[in-house]
Design a protein around this motif. Structure first.
Motif: not given
Length: 130
Positions: A42-49, A29-40
């Motif tokens: 979310s991590i910054k937002s969770y620190r605020l929380l 299977r060919q998987y798309p390249q991983v994109d961590v921008n949204i996850f990053t």
């Protein structure tokens, strides 16, 4: 007297005579390249929380505040509870739910101000009765 019947074939299917008979080539299977921008984000937002949750807990440590909060909850006065929580001055929206045995605060954050979808939720569940 018992009779035994001998069948010319075994009652259950037998494995193939040689390995790989029923095997097919593996599917790659060919998987798309991983994109961590949204996850990053979310991590910054969770620190605020987490910071806002800490402010909430500090305020809940005040006994006078707790008496007011529990009294309003006992009366079923959600409007006053919401007003009381707003006096804390949190930077994120807080949804409060309560029962006779406990209270839940849900703090939500948006990773991008232009996005109406919440990325993260911090739920704080606390017991206050039996």
């Amino acid at each position: 007297m018992m009779y035994y019947y001998h069948y010319p074939y075994p009652p259950y299917p037998q494995p193939p005579a040689y390995p790989g008979y029923y095997l097919y080539p593996p599917v790659t299977r060919q998987y798309p390249q991983v994109d961590v921008n949204i996850f990053t984000k979310s991590i910054k937002s969770y620190r605020l929380l987490m910071d806002q949750g800490s402010i909430l807990l500090d305020r809940l440590g005040d006994e006078d505040f707790d008496v007011k909060l529990m009294s309003f909850a006992q009366q079923g006065n959600k409007t006053e509870i919401d007003k009381l929580i707003k006096t804390i001055g949190l930077k994120v929206p807080v949804e409060t739910k309560y029962t006779p045995t406990g209270i839940t605060f849900e703090l939500t954050a948006h990773p991008d101000p232009s996005s109406p979808v919440s990325c993260c939720t911090l739920s704080v569940h606390m017991k206050w009765g039996n």
